[in-house]
Design an enzyme around this catalytic site. Structure first.
Site, PDB file in Angstrom:
ATOM      1  N   HIS A   8     -51.539   7.721   6.788  1.00 41.63           N
ATOM      2  CA  HIS A   8     -50.804   6.738   5.988  1.00 41.63           C
ATOM      3  C   HIS A   8     -49.758   5.962   6.766  1.00 41.63           C
ATOM      4  O   HIS A   8     -49.204   4.995   6.275  1.00 41.63           O
ATOM      5  CB  HIS A   8     -50.120   7.433   4.797  1.00 41.63           C
ATOM      6  CG  HIS A   8     -48.861   8.140   5.182  1.00 41.63           C
ATOM      7  ND1 HIS A   8     -48.852   9.320   5.848  1.00 41.63           N
ATOM      8  CD2 HIS A   8     -47.561   7.788   5.025  1.00 41.63           C
ATOM      9  CE1 HIS A   8     -47.609   9.697   6.079  1.00 41.63           C
ATOM     10  NE2 HIS A   8     -46.796   8.786   5.598  1.00 41.63           N
TER      11      HIS A   8
HETATM   12  C1  UD1 Z   1     -43.402   5.782   2.771  1.00 41.96           C
HETATM   13  C2  UD1 Z   1     -42.443   6.014   3.942  1.00 41.96           C
HETATM   14  C3  UD1 Z   1     -43.042   7.034   4.894  1.00 41.96           C
HETATM   15  C4  UD1 Z   1     -43.413   8.306   4.169  1.00 41.96           C
HETATM   16  C5  UD1 Z   1     -44.347   7.956   3.016  1.00 41.96           C
HETATM   17  C6  UD1 Z   1     -44.697   9.190   2.207  1.00 41.96           C
HETATM   18  C7  UD1 Z   1     -41.116   4.053   4.564  1.00 41.96           C
HETATM   19  C8  UD1 Z   1     -40.905   2.982   5.559  1.00 41.96           C
HETATM   20  N1  UD1 Z   1     -42.231   4.795   4.707  1.00 41.96           N
HETATM   21  O1  UD1 Z   1     -44.582   5.223   3.318  1.00 41.96           O
HETATM   22  O2  UD1 Z   1     -42.069   7.355   5.885  1.00 41.96           O
HETATM   23  O3  UD1 Z   1     -44.049   9.173   5.069  1.00 41.96           O
HETATM   24  O4  UD1 Z   1     -43.686   7.010   2.138  1.00 41.96           O
HETATM   25  O5  UD1 Z   1     -45.830   8.972   1.411  1.00 41.96           O
HETATM   26  O6  UD1 Z   1     -40.300   4.229   3.695  1.00 41.96           O
HETATM   27  N2  UD1 Z   1     -48.237   1.895  -2.809  1.00 41.96           N
HETATM   28  C9  UD1 Z   1     -48.908   2.057  -3.990  1.00 41.96           C
HETATM   29  N3  UD1 Z   1     -48.331   2.849  -4.957  1.00 41.96           N
HETATM   30  C10 UD1 Z   1     -47.133   3.455  -4.778  1.00 41.96           C
HETATM   31  C11 UD1 Z   1     -46.440   3.262  -3.580  1.00 41.96           C
HETATM   32  C12 UD1 Z   1     -47.019   2.489  -2.590  1.00 41.96           C
HETATM   33  O7  UD1 Z   1     -49.985   1.536  -4.187  1.00 41.96           O
HETATM   34  O8  UD1 Z   1     -46.677   4.168  -5.705  1.00 41.96           O
HETATM   35  C13 UD1 Z   1     -48.872   1.065  -1.746  1.00 41.96           C
HETATM   36  C14 UD1 Z   1     -48.410  -0.387  -1.784  1.00 41.96           C
HETATM   37  O9  UD1 Z   1     -49.449  -1.188  -1.372  1.00 41.96           O
HETATM   38  C15 UD1 Z   1     -47.319  -0.384  -0.719  1.00 41.96           C
HETATM   39  C16 UD1 Z   1     -47.872   0.596   0.300  1.00 41.96           C
HETATM   40  O10 UD1 Z   1     -48.525   1.597  -0.468  1.00 41.96           O
HETATM   41  O11 UD1 Z   1     -47.085  -1.649  -0.186  1.00 41.96           O
HETATM   42  C17 UD1 Z   1     -46.821   1.226   1.174  1.00 41.96           C
HETATM   43  O12 UD1 Z   1     -45.839   1.871   0.363  1.00 41.96           O
HETATM   44  P1  UD1 Z   1     -44.374   2.142   0.947  1.00 41.96           P
HETATM   45  O13 UD1 Z   1     -43.565   2.885  -0.039  1.00 41.96           O
HETATM   46  O14 UD1 Z   1     -43.801   0.872   1.504  1.00 41.96           O
HETATM   47  O15 UD1 Z   1     -44.619   3.046   2.221  1.00 41.96           O
HETATM   48  P2  UD1 Z   1     -45.531   4.348   2.396  1.00 41.96           P
HETATM   49  O16 UD1 Z   1     -46.686   3.981   3.257  1.00 41.96           O
HETATM   50  O17 UD1 Z   1     -45.803   5.039   1.116  1.00 41.96           O
END
Ligand code: UD1
Length: 392
Positions: free
Chosen positions: A233
């Site tokens: 991820h």
């Molecule tokens: C985040 C953390 C990472 C952690 C991970 C745990 C940052 C920079 N990264 O990464 O350190 O290891 O969480 O899982 O804070 N999305 C969904 N549904 C959700 C949340 C996210 O579909 O409920 C998708 C969206 O397209 C979003 C992407 O995942 O843009 C990334 O989500 P984001 O919270 O920015 O970062 P993670 O990759 O989850």
């Protein structure tokens, strides 16, 4: 004393599970301790958020900012604004920031600008790679914190190298009930304290109940047979088509060599997988929906091998006695590499396969060295917070 925990992403909910229990115990013994939970809404899908609150029997957040996804600046900015408002209303004595996500950074920054002291859980970890958003988040959070709760001795040493003063008790794990500091920490004279890893507390607390409360192995037809678990991820892997392809190519080779691989897929990875990786590779790996905490613990505990780019999953694999191939070029959890049970393979298919083969040819570990404390990190953190508060 009012302490606000700010969480927003999956691994933070897991740590909060143990912290909320420890705060509950302290409220009974230490008296005047009020614990408030603020959820930024960074993770909002049921499978990434509510499921964790349910399984870990967490109280519902007192505040949910519902910030959601977005580019780093927009997401962190929205959190800063929401958290500032929340802190002004709540008037906490201390804000606890967890880990290294954008939620961590926003909570530490919003608090310190209001002159509210910050305690950082998982302080001192370094990958020495500032291309990682998490590395920037943790460095900034550490440097504005008043209480730095380190999970390992290495994390303490990292902070000493960055000019933090002497750690409490020389950086040794602080025995419960032994901390009697005389001067109160401030953001300019912080306490660096080795408490152990709250994730370890959580594995010890939940591993048995996880296995009795989920049927994930039976549902996937994996019970009693060897299999591997893959998680991917990290932005450095998902946002780079070559790296993503190499990882799935390596995992597909592991499957071809006879070890089925199951992959609970983060939505971030799901969004780009079909675009960048050929069906013939992804079809070999068994892709499933994101796993709940209990499902993940059960999948990991019974696996023959783990392939992951997650810091949490690397540690959980070790704690559960399972060997791990780390799909990154460096790790903050260097002590895992020293055990020989975790190998860094980066995102190179050949290296992933070679690491997997090397680990599969070894017998699974019979004994796990206690690298991450003694399972009481959460109680220790609460005790340090209360001691600090009593000096005020
Ligand atoms: C985040 C953390 C990472 C952690 C991970 C745990 C940052 C920079 N990264 O990464 O350190 O290891 O969480 O899982 O804070 N999305 C969904 N549904 C959700 C949340 C996210 O579909 O409920 C998708 C969206 O397209 C979003 C992407 O995942 O843009 C990334 O989500 P984001 O919270 O920015 O970062 P993670 O990759 O989850």
């Amino acid at each position: 004393m009012k302490i606000v925990s700010v969480v927003g992403a999956r691994p933070q909910f897991v740590k909060l599970g143990m912290m909320a229990r420890a705060f509950g115990r302290a409220a009974q013994t230490a008296g005047d301790v009020q614990h408030v939970i603020v959820h930024t809404g960074q993770h909002y899908d049921r499978s990434l958020s509510d499921v964790f609150f349910d399984e870990l029997e967490l109280p519902s957040p007192d505040v949910n900012l519902g910030v959601g996804s977005g580019p780093h600046g927009a997401q962190t900015g929205a959190m800063l604004r929401g958290l500032e408002d929340a802190f002004v209303k709540l008037e906490p004595d201390l804000v606890l920031a967890y880990g290294d996500t954008n939620t961590t950074l926003a909570s530490a920054l919003a608090a310190v600008k209001l002159h509210t002291p910050v305690g950082h859980i998982e302080a001192g970890l370094r990958s020495h790679n500032k291309q990682m958003p998490e590395e920037v988040n943790r460095i900034v959070s550490d440097h504005v914190s008043t209480l730095l709760f380190c999970p390992t001795r290495k994390a303490v040493d990292n902070l000493c190298e960055e000019g933090f003063g002497s750690p409490l008790l020389g950086g040794r794990l602080v025995p419960i009930g032994s901390l009697r500091p005389e001067t109160r920490a401030t953001a300019d004279r912080p306490w660096v304290v080795n408490v152990g890893d709250v994730m370890y507390d959580s594995v010890l607390f939940h591993r048995e109940r996880a296995s009795t409360r989920t049927r994930v192995l039976e549902d996937l037809g994996l019970a009693g047979s060897p299999y591997g678990v893959l998680t991917v991820h990290r932005a450095e892997n998902t946002d780079d088509p070559t790296r993503l392809r190499e990882i799935f190519s390596g995992a597909a080779s592991v499957v071809r060599s006879g070890l089925p691989v199951v992959c609970p897929l983060h939505p971030r990875t799901k969004g780009v997988l079909a675009q960048h990786v050929a069906r013939e590779l992804t079809d070999l790996v068994r892709i499933i929906e994101p796993a709940s905490y209990y499902e993940m613990l059960t999948l990991l505990a019974n696996a023959r091998l783990v392939l992951t780019d997650s810091g949490g999953v690397q540690r959980e694999a070790y704690m559960l006695g399972v060997d791990c191939v780390t799909l990154r070029d460096e790790t903050e959890w260097v002590e895992l590499l020293e055990t020989g049970r975790n190998r860094l393979a980066g995102a190179r298919a050949a290296e992933i396969v070679a690491s997997a083969e090397a680990l599969l040819h070894r017998a699974p570990p019979v004994r796990i060295d206690p690298l991450y404390g003694d399972g009481n990190a959460a109680d220790r953190i609460v005790e340090v917070c209360v001691e600090w508060g009593s000096l005020g």
